[in-house]
Motif scaffolding. Sequence first.
Motif, PDB file in Angstrom:
ATOM      1  N   MET A  42      18.527 -65.635   6.281  1.00  0.00           N
ATOM      2  CA  MET A  42      18.271 -66.971   6.225  1.00  0.00           C
ATOM      3  C   MET A  42      17.421 -67.507   5.239  1.00  0.00           C
ATOM      4  SD  MET A  42      17.003 -66.948  10.260  1.00  0.00           S
ATOM      5  CE  MET A  42      15.696 -68.045   9.856  1.00  0.00           C
ATOM      6  N   ALA A  43      16.945 -66.728   4.222  1.00  0.00           N
ATOM      7  CA  ALA A  43      16.261 -67.157   3.148  1.00  0.00           C
ATOM      8  C   ALA A  43      17.413 -67.560   1.968  1.00  0.00           C
ATOM      9  CB  ALA A  43      15.148 -66.262   2.668  1.00  0.00           C
ATOM     10  N   GLU A  44      18.341 -66.891   2.094  1.00  0.00           N
ATOM     11  CA  GLU A  44      19.464 -67.145   0.940  1.00  0.00           C
ATOM     12  C   GLU A  44      19.935 -68.261   1.174  1.00  0.00           C
ATOM     13  OE1 GLU A  44      20.921 -64.802  -1.290  1.00  0.00           O
ATOM     14  OE2 GLU A  44      19.126 -63.702  -1.151  1.00  0.00           O
ATOM     15  N   GLY A  45      20.055 -68.973   2.161  1.00  0.00           N
ATOM     16  CA  GLY A  45      20.733 -70.452   2.160  1.00  0.00           C
ATOM     17  C   GLY A  45      22.136 -70.298   2.455  1.00  0.00           C
ATOM     18  N   GLU A  46      23.002 -70.510   1.533  1.00  0.00           N
ATOM     19  CA  GLU A  46      24.436 -70.576   1.966  1.00  0.00           C
ATOM     20  C   GLU A  46      25.035 -69.091   1.244  1.00  0.00           C
ATOM     21  OE1 GLU A  46      27.666 -72.170   3.542  1.00  0.00           O
ATOM     22  OE2 GLU A  46      26.037 -73.122   3.642  1.00  0.00           O
ATOM     23  N   HIS A  47      25.960 -68.551   2.026  1.00  0.00           N
ATOM     24  CA  HIS A  47      26.386 -67.476   1.354  1.00  0.00           C
ATOM     25  C   HIS A  47      27.476 -67.868   0.288  1.00  0.00           C
ATOM     26  CE1 HIS A  47      28.334 -63.566   1.068  1.00  0.00           C
ATOM     27  NE2 HIS A  47      29.451 -63.977   1.157  1.00  0.00           N
ATOM     28  N   ILE A  48      27.397 -67.142  -0.713  1.00  0.00           N
ATOM     29  CA  ILE A  48      28.449 -67.637  -1.845  1.00  0.00           C
ATOM     30  C   ILE A  48      28.863 -66.354  -2.701  1.00  0.00           C
ATOM     31  CG2 ILE A  48      27.574 -69.904  -2.340  1.00  0.00           C
ATOM     32  CD1 ILE A  48      25.970 -68.927  -4.866  1.00  0.00           C
ATOM     33  N   GLU A  49      30.141 -66.393  -3.173  1.00  0.00           N
ATOM     34  CA  GLU A  49      30.457 -65.246  -3.943  1.00  0.00           C
ATOM     35  C   GLU A  49      30.177 -65.645  -5.547  1.00  0.00           C
ATOM     36  OE1 GLU A  49      34.696 -63.200  -5.030  1.00  0.00           O
ATOM     37  OE2 GLU A  49      34.272 -63.451  -2.629  1.00  0.00           O
ATOM     38  N   LEU A  50      29.270 -64.859  -6.050  1.00  0.00           N
ATOM     39  CA  LEU A  50      29.075 -65.365  -7.374  1.00  0.00           C
ATOM     40  C   LEU A  50      30.051 -64.752  -8.192  1.00  0.00           C
ATOM     41  CD1 LEU A  50      25.120 -64.260  -7.526  1.00  0.00           C
ATOM     42  CD2 LEU A  50      26.307 -66.628  -7.447  1.00  0.00           C
ATOM     43  N   VAL A  56      26.060 -59.406 -18.823  1.00  0.00           N
ATOM     44  CA  VAL A  56      25.313 -60.293 -18.325  1.00  0.00           C
ATOM     45  C   VAL A  56      24.032 -60.304 -19.135  1.00  0.00           C
ATOM     46  CG1 VAL A  56      23.912 -60.698 -16.078  1.00  0.00           C
ATOM     47  CG2 VAL A  56      26.211 -59.801 -15.942  1.00  0.00           C
ATOM     48  N   ASP A  57      23.474 -61.680 -19.410  1.00  0.00           N
ATOM     49  CA  ASP A  57      22.359 -61.785 -20.028  1.00  0.00           C
ATOM     50  C   ASP A  57      21.009 -61.306 -19.022  1.00  0.00           C
ATOM     51  OD1 ASP A  57      20.298 -62.647 -21.724  1.00  0.00           O
ATOM     52  OD2 ASP A  57      20.796 -64.943 -21.529  1.00  0.00           O
ATOM     53  N   GLU A  58      20.450 -60.364 -19.646  1.00  0.00           N
ATOM     54  CA  GLU A  58      19.320 -59.552 -18.837  1.00  0.00           C
ATOM     55  C   GLU A  58      18.280 -60.521 -18.627  1.00  0.00           C
ATOM     56  OE1 GLU A  58      19.787 -57.047 -16.861  1.00  0.00           O
ATOM     57  OE2 GLU A  58      21.806 -56.732 -17.541  1.00  0.00           O
ATOM     58  N   LYS A  59      17.588 -61.245 -19.589  1.00  0.00           N
ATOM     59  CA  LYS A  59      16.610 -62.059 -19.759  1.00  0.00           C
ATOM     60  C   LYS A  59      16.731 -63.341 -19.003  1.00  0.00           C
ATOM     61  CE  LYS A  59      17.436 -62.908 -24.502  1.00  0.00           C
ATOM     62  NZ  LYS A  59      17.083 -63.234 -25.590  1.00  0.00           N
ATOM     63  N   PRO A  60      15.782 -63.419 -18.165  1.00  0.00           N
ATOM     64  CA  PRO A  60      16.007 -64.816 -17.552  1.00  0.00           C
ATOM     65  C   PRO A  60      15.642 -65.951 -18.417  1.00  0.00           C
ATOM     66  CG  PRO A  60      14.035 -63.633 -16.556  1.00  0.00           C
ATOM     67  CD  PRO A  60      14.666 -62.740 -17.746  1.00  0.00           C
ATOM     68  N   LYS A  61      16.209 -67.208 -18.244  1.00  0.00           N
ATOM     69  CA  LYS A  61      15.833 -68.278 -18.875  1.00  0.00           C
ATOM     70  C   LYS A  61      14.613 -68.919 -18.473  1.00  0.00           C
ATOM     71  CE  LYS A  61      20.079 -67.950 -21.075  1.00  0.00           C
ATOM     72  NZ  LYS A  61      20.303 -66.896 -21.510  1.00  0.00           N
ATOM     73  N   ASP A  62      14.234 -68.921 -17.141  1.00  0.00           N
ATOM     74  CA  ASP A  62      13.122 -69.610 -16.658  1.00  0.00           C
ATOM     75  C   ASP A  62      12.711 -68.935 -15.290  1.00  0.00           C
ATOM     76  OD1 ASP A  62      11.179 -71.482 -15.747  1.00  0.00           O
ATOM     77  OD2 ASP A  62      12.463 -73.024 -15.549  1.00  0.00           O
ATOM     78  N   MET A  63      11.533 -68.489 -15.293  1.00  0.00           N
ATOM     79  CA  MET A  63      10.901 -67.535 -14.277  1.00  0.00           C
ATOM     80  C   MET A  63      11.061 -68.378 -13.049  1.00  0.00           C
ATOM     81  SD  MET A  63      10.484 -64.857 -15.753  1.00  0.00           S
ATOM     82  CE  MET A  63       9.489 -64.089 -14.555  1.00  0.00           C
ATOM     83  N   HIS A  64      11.030 -69.704 -12.906  1.00  0.00           N
ATOM     84  CA  HIS A  64      11.293 -70.260 -11.533  1.00  0.00           C
ATOM     85  C   HIS A  64      11.970 -71.454 -11.884  1.00  0.00           C
ATOM     86  CE1 HIS A  64       8.287 -67.759  -9.844  1.00  0.00           C
ATOM     87  NE2 HIS A  64       7.216 -67.939 -11.088  1.00  0.00           N
ATOM     88  N   PRO A  65      13.470 -71.321 -11.816  1.00  0.00           N
ATOM     89  CA  PRO A  65      14.319 -72.483 -12.222  1.00  0.00           C
ATOM     90  C   PRO A  65      14.550 -73.413 -10.854  1.00  0.00           C
ATOM     91  CG  PRO A  65      15.517 -70.712 -12.111  1.00  0.00           C
ATOM     92  CD  PRO A  65      14.122 -70.168 -11.891  1.00  0.00           C
ATOM     93  N   ILE A  66      14.847 -74.617 -10.970  1.00  0.00           N
ATOM     94  CA  ILE A  66      15.493 -75.053  -9.898  1.00  0.00           C
ATOM     95  C   ILE A  66      16.831 -74.565  -9.447  1.00  0.00           C
ATOM     96  CG2 ILE A  66      16.210 -77.472  -8.876  1.00  0.00           C
ATOM     97  CD1 ILE A  66      14.150 -78.727 -11.072  1.00  0.00           C
ATOM     98  N   GLU A  67      16.858 -74.118  -8.023  1.00  0.00           N
ATOM     99  CA  GLU A  67      18.130 -73.588  -7.756  1.00  0.00           C
ATOM    100  C   GLU A  67      18.972 -74.572  -6.925  1.00  0.00           C
ATOM    101  OE1 GLU A  67      19.090 -70.285  -7.340  1.00  0.00           O
ATOM    102  OE2 GLU A  67      17.052 -69.549  -8.354  1.00  0.00           O
ATOM    103  N   LEU A  68      20.170 -74.995  -7.423  1.00  0.00           N
ATOM    104  CA  LEU A  68      21.375 -75.750  -7.230  1.00  0.00           C
ATOM    105  C   LEU A  68      22.485 -74.886  -6.623  1.00  0.00           C
ATOM    106  CD1 LEU A  68      22.481 -78.689  -6.990  1.00  0.00           C
ATOM    107  CD2 LEU A  68      23.160 -78.540  -9.243  1.00  0.00           C
ATOM    108  N   LYS A  80      17.559 -74.669  -1.663  1.00  0.00           N
ATOM    109  CA  LYS A  80      17.842 -74.110  -0.360  1.00  0.00           C
ATOM    110  C   LYS A  80      17.691 -75.049   0.841  1.00  0.00           C
ATOM    111  CE  LYS A  80      16.308 -69.292  -1.398  1.00  0.00           C
ATOM    112  NZ  LYS A  80      15.382 -68.575  -1.488  1.00  0.00           N
ATOM    113  N   SER A  81      17.740 -76.440   0.332  1.00  0.00           N
ATOM    114  CA  SER A  81      17.846 -77.417   1.465  1.00  0.00           C
ATOM    115  C   SER A  81      18.960 -78.064   1.125  1.00  0.00           C
ATOM    116  CB  SER A  81      16.665 -78.383   1.176  1.00  0.00           C
ATOM    117  OG  SER A  81      15.401 -77.907   1.406  1.00  0.00           O
ATOM    118  N   PRO A  82      19.790 -78.224   2.190  1.00  0.00           N
ATOM    119  CA  PRO A  82      21.001 -79.231   2.180  1.00  0.00           C
ATOM    120  C   PRO A  82      20.742 -80.695   1.431  1.00  0.00           C
ATOM    121  CG  PRO A  82      20.704 -78.331   4.264  1.00  0.00           C
ATOM    122  CD  PRO A  82      19.509 -77.817   3.530  1.00  0.00           C
TER     123      PRO A  82
END
Length: 153
Positions: A42-50, A56-68, A80-82
């Motif tokens: 339920m926390a995942e939100g919508e099921h998507i196939e990435l 893959v770039d191993e280092k994160p760009k931002d520790m807490h980005p805005i998820e779209l 995670k909000s529609p």
Amino acid sequence: MGASKKPTIRKSKLPEPEINVTPLVDVVLVLLIIFMVVTPAMAEGEHIELPKLTTVDEKPKDMHPIELTLALNGRILIEKSPVAEADVLPKLKELHAADAEKQVRLNADARLPWGRIRTMMAKVQNVGFSGVSIKVEEQQSAGGAAKKKKGEH
């Protein structure tokens, strides 16, 4: 009249009722396991196939980005909000006004047309966010064990 003797009554030990909590504990443990399995889904939100990439770039760009999130069924989620498509820009502007240094991570389904993903990236950049990254999975190697790392590109 003489002293009368009271007859002594012997109290026999009657069985005392006890509560058997084993079935209750069993039910509670089963419910706990169900919630432990269902809650992350339920926390995942919508099921998507990435999208899958070999590098893959191993280092994160931002520790807490805005998820779209752009789902295949057309749903758009911000944190995670529609959100309706018409409300995406106002919501992004509101989030940018709150913290201009934040970056946006786009979680787009790999089966979406590239034009739709690019259009959303352009909207995010037009709002003024400094960076937009796309969440990806590392492609499985052809020879064997599957590596399942998630990163950004």
